[in-house]
Every structure is written in C-alpha cells, then in structure tokens.
Design a protein around this motif. Sequence first.
Motif, PDB file in Angstrom:
ATOM      1  N   ARG A 409      -7.224  -1.267   7.668  1.00  0.00           N
ATOM      2  CA  ARG A 409      -7.417  -0.903   6.273  1.00  0.00           C
ATOM      3  C   ARG A 409      -6.680  -1.816   5.292  1.00  0.00           C
ATOM      4  N   LEU A 410      -5.943  -2.820   5.777  1.00  0.00           N
ATOM      5  CA  LEU A 410      -5.247  -3.726   4.875  1.00  0.00           C
ATOM      6  C   LEU A 410      -6.249  -4.641   4.166  1.00  0.00           C
ATOM      7  N   THR A 411      -6.082  -4.853   2.870  1.00  0.00           N
ATOM      8  CA  THR A 411      -6.959  -5.727   2.098  1.00  0.00           C
ATOM      9  C   THR A 411      -6.325  -7.091   1.941  1.00  0.00           C
ATOM     10  N   GLU A 412      -7.112  -8.072   1.492  1.00  0.00           N
ATOM     11  CA  GLU A 412      -6.572  -9.404   1.282  1.00  0.00           C
ATOM     12  C   GLU A 412      -5.440  -9.385   0.267  1.00  0.00           C
ATOM     13  N   HIS A 413      -5.523  -8.514  -0.726  1.00  0.00           N
ATOM     14  CA  HIS A 413      -4.482  -8.420  -1.747  1.00  0.00           C
ATOM     15  C   HIS A 413      -3.160  -7.960  -1.145  1.00  0.00           C
ATOM     16  N   ASP A 414      -3.262  -7.129  -0.087  1.00  0.00           N
ATOM     17  CA  ASP A 414      -2.052  -6.595   0.535  1.00  0.00           C
ATOM     18  C   ASP A 414      -1.273  -7.670   1.287  1.00  0.00           C
ATOM     19  N   LEU A 415      -1.990  -8.649   1.854  1.00  0.00           N
ATOM     20  CA  LEU A 415      -1.339  -9.634   2.701  1.00  0.00           C
ATOM     21  C   LEU A 415      -0.620 -10.705   1.881  1.00  0.00           C
ATOM     22  N   LEU A 421      -0.725 -10.910  10.337  1.00  0.00           N
ATOM     23  CA  LEU A 421      -0.760  -9.445  10.200  1.00  0.00           C
ATOM     24  C   LEU A 421       0.523  -8.820  10.743  1.00  0.00           C
ATOM     25  N   ASP A 422       1.023  -9.381  11.842  1.00  0.00           N
ATOM     26  CA  ASP A 422       2.273  -8.849  12.409  1.00  0.00           C
ATOM     27  C   ASP A 422       3.438  -9.051  11.446  1.00  0.00           C
ATOM     28  N   ASP A 423       3.462 -10.216  10.779  1.00  0.00           N
ATOM     29  CA  ASP A 423       4.520 -10.472   9.791  1.00  0.00           C
ATOM     30  C   ASP A 423       4.452  -9.457   8.655  1.00  0.00           C
ATOM     31  N   TYR A 424       3.231  -9.233   8.179  1.00  0.00           N
ATOM     32  CA  TYR A 424       3.083  -8.292   7.075  1.00  0.00           C
ATOM     33  C   TYR A 424       3.473  -6.880   7.503  1.00  0.00           C
ATOM     34  N   PHE A 425       3.028  -6.503   8.699  1.00  0.00           N
ATOM     35  CA  PHE A 425       3.346  -5.171   9.212  1.00  0.00           C
ATOM     36  C   PHE A 425       4.860  -4.965   9.233  1.00  0.00           C
ATOM     37  N   LYS A 426       5.586  -5.932   9.802  1.00  0.00           N
ATOM     38  CA  LYS A 426       7.035  -5.808   9.912  1.00  0.00           C
ATOM     39  C   LYS A 426       7.674  -5.746   8.527  1.00  0.00           C
ATOM     40  N   HIS A 427       7.211  -6.601   7.609  1.00  0.00           N
ATOM     41  CA  HIS A 427       7.754  -6.617   6.256  1.00  0.00           C
ATOM     42  C   HIS A 427       7.506  -5.283   5.555  1.00  0.00           C
ATOM     43  N   PHE A 428       6.292  -4.753   5.691  1.00  0.00           N
ATOM     44  CA  PHE A 428       5.944  -3.507   5.015  1.00  0.00           C
ATOM     45  C   PHE A 428       6.806  -2.344   5.529  1.00  0.00           C
ATOM     46  N   GLU A 454       3.812   2.471  18.499  1.00  0.00           N
ATOM     47  CA  GLU A 454       3.539   1.440  19.501  1.00  0.00           C
ATOM     48  C   GLU A 454       3.795   0.044  18.941  1.00  0.00           C
ATOM     49  N   ARG A 455       3.413  -0.179  17.663  1.00  0.00           N
ATOM     50  CA  ARG A 455       3.625  -1.498  17.069  1.00  0.00           C
ATOM     51  C   ARG A 455       5.106  -1.726  16.747  1.00  0.00           C
ATOM     52  N   ARG A 456       5.848  -0.665  16.475  1.00  0.00           N
ATOM     53  CA  ARG A 456       7.303  -0.799  16.327  1.00  0.00           C
ATOM     54  C   ARG A 456       7.903  -1.376  17.615  1.00  0.00           C
ATOM     55  N   GLN A 457       7.437  -0.844  18.750  1.00  0.00           N
ATOM     56  CA  GLN A 457       7.987  -1.304  20.023  1.00  0.00           C
ATOM     57  C   GLN A 457       7.589  -2.749  20.280  1.00  0.00           C
ATOM     58  N   LYS A 458       6.332  -3.074  20.011  1.00  0.00           N
ATOM     59  CA  LYS A 458       5.844  -4.430  20.276  1.00  0.00           C
ATOM     60  C   LYS A 458       6.585  -5.466  19.425  1.00  0.00           C
ATOM     61  N   LEU A 459       6.834  -5.134  18.160  1.00  0.00           N
ATOM     62  CA  LEU A 459       7.446  -6.083  17.235  1.00  0.00           C
ATOM     63  C   LEU A 459       8.949  -5.894  17.098  1.00  0.00           C
TER      64      LEU A 459
END
Length: 467
Positions: A409-415, A421-428, A454-459
């Motif tokens: 559901r992330l939009t181009e504006h969000d990134l 995507l992993d960088d953005y996820f961690k930053h967010f 699950e993504r917390r564990q992966k990153l």
Amino acid sequence: MHSIMIICPDNSPLKESEKWLSRYGFQVNTSNTLEQANRYYELSEFHLLLIDQEAINHLAESNIELPSVPHRIVLDAKASLSTGVSSMAQGALYYLPLPTDSETLLKHVVNALEQNKQPAQPSKQTTHVLFANTAEEAKEESIALGSAGSGIIGRCPPMQELFSDMYKIAGTHVTVLIRGESGTGKELVAKALHNLSQRHNHPIISVNCAAIPENLIESELFGHEKGAFTGANSSHDGLIFAADKGTLFLDEIGELPLEAQARLLRVLQEGEIRKVGATQSTKVNIRLITATHRNLIEMVKQGLFREDLYYRLYVMELLLPPLRDRDDDISMLAQILLEKACLKHNKPIYKYNQAFDKAIRAHNWPGNVRELENAIERAVILSPPERVEAANLKLADQQKQSSTTNISRLTEHDLMAGTTLDDYFKHFVLTHQHKMTETQLAHSLGISRKSLWERRQKLAIPKKVTN
C-alpha cells in the motif's frame, strides 16, 4: 474393493470417517461395539478394522477377551504410552490419537492395506506406530522421533542430536527454550516433548505471542475478571489456566511485552496466576516450553527482555537446524510432503522425479520447512495429472515478490528518493513506533501485525522500550 469395519460408539470422532472413506471407494460397515461386530459379521473377512479404544475398554469392563481381529488400527481419545504399548503387544498395526485428521488416517489406512497383502505378520521394519513397537523399547523410544508419525522428520546428524536431547528432557518437568529460524518446526518439537512427557494425558496450549495484540495479551494469557476493563462483560480464565496440569507453549517469547513478562515470571516463581482485575491468585501446575528465533540475551542487554525471566526460561535449550543445513533430509521431507499434498488435494500420488528434486536441492529455503511445504503444495495444484513439474514450485517468482508483498500500500510519494522498500520500512518504524502501537504501525503500512513482526525480525528493527 477393500472392505473396512469401523467399531466405535455413536459419539466417537471416528464415526465421521465412515462417509469420507466411502467416497474414496472403500466398502465400509460400522458397529457400535466389538460384541455387536463379532455377532453379525465375520471379522476375519474384512481387510481392515478401525477400532475406538473405548470399544476395547468396554470389553475389559465386561471381562470379555478381545477377539482375534487381525489387521486393525486402534484410535484413542485418551492416547497414552501404556495403552499404545498394550495395543501393539496385542497385534495392532497402528495406535493413533483421536481426533485424527482425514489425511493422516487415510495414509495409515493405505499403509495398513498394503501390509495386508503380505502373508507374514507385519514386522518392526514395516510397521510404524505413534508409540513404541514393543514394551521393552518404551522407555528408550516412546515416540519414533524422526519418522512421519511423530511429526518431526529427519535423519541427519543435527536432527539425531536434537532427538537424543529431547528423549532425555521429555521425562522431566524442566522449562525448555527452543531456538531456531522461522519455519523450522519449533511448535512440532514442543508438541513432541509434551507427548513424550508424563503430562501427555493433559492439554498442551500453544500461543504465538506475536499474533496477539499488546493490549489483549495479558487478558488472553492470564485471564480477567468481569468489569476489569471496557468490554470485559464476563470473567475469562485465560490460556495459562487452560494448560493446568499440562504444557504451555509460548512461541516467539521475545515478543511478549515487559508487563506480561513480569506476570509470567510470577507464574514460574510462585506457581500461581492472578487475573487482570483480580485481588486473589489461583494456583496452576504447568510445564513451560518457549520458543524464539531471536537472541534473548542481546534483548536483555537492550532492555527489551527481563533478565530474571531469561534465566528462568534458559534451563534447557534445544537448537533446531535450518533446512539448508540438513542435507539429504530435504529430499526425504519433500517426498513426504509431496504425498501429503496429493492426498489433501485429491490428486494421484506423483512420482518424485529427479528434476523436481534438483530444483528443491538448489534452493536456499530461507523459510525452512514451512516454505518447502507451501512450494510443494503449489506444485501439486498447478502440475498436470501425469507429472509434478519443478517449474510449478514457483521459487524464483516467490523470491522476486518477497520484497514488495508486505508493503503493497506504499505510494511513490511515501518512498524517500534513493532508498529501497526495506530502507523505508525501517525508517518509518523507527520514526513512528514511539507514538504508535504495533497495530497502528501495521495499519499505516498496510500490512498485518504478524507481517510487521516478521519484517522486524528480518531487518533487525528493535521494538521500543516500555517503561
């Protein structure tokens, strides 16, 4: 056509198997008791008998001997080691718990009918049972760990070492910590320990600590009194109380909030629980088994896990090897899972071919056995009737999609420009977790709370510290 006699009371879970066995082409007759079956049928003419242990118990209560009924499977709603050994000594081919799912029972029925074709009595080598093959082996091998019936399959040295430790630990009441990557089978190990233990006649309650919202986990585990909080319209005992006299398995213990950790520590220290909103405690007798793929001692250093609880949990430790380190176990697992998937989807049993095995052995399996099972199920569903095709494992496609699926559901504006995507996820997450709950974070990212975990564990994204 193979003929099967089912002997069980009307209220037995075994009764339900009559219809689906008939749909598979078996000729099925039923009787409520062994006396009734023996009176109206020539039992030796049936290819196989499925008998509820309750019907055998009824014979014993009436001081009637068990008639000579060859080629039988005994199923028991109160399965125990002693009864299993006794059933084997009396000639049962298999001894299974009730309820047993249709796939498992069908597999054992087919295996039993295959054995029936041989003139000799089934030997130890051709007969697999849930419990020991002979009474003499009961103490050494009460469940055949490593075989399909135990639910934990493996022959490689790391798995054999694991099984050896499990046999030694199971008979005790010590707390066990199971460590291994996601998908390696930590819950299966916990269930096997319970089945091998003196508590096997009592329940095992399994809880995934990551799957319960933080604001509900204390209520779910420890229970609550009526009116303890908004929406508590009635009293609730909780899952720990439900495990009384049995085993409590807490999966992903590292995700347990600090407040709940303090309550769990009291359960281990005092052997009692206090419901949310209660003024008095209740005694409980549980064996605690926990599991995680996280480094708990590192979490202790970061203030994310209580040190006193860690040392309460770390009494005995079992390490599960990842699938990529299990060599020939991968092929053996794949063959068993292929047959299971074929039965599940009413497909012909595919021959396990070389190309299929080569594709499986070439993959790294980051998701371990769970990923392997899902991939094989995909292949069974997508392949033509005559051959299971390696391309239908869809392994390459799955890897390409894995980096984008969870944040759809992330939009181009969000990134942020220049980030993955992993960088953005961690930053967010790091930016917002101090003002959002886990549920709110997951909702903002358009994923489930479990996917967030699950993504917390992966990153390797640490959770906020709760004071």
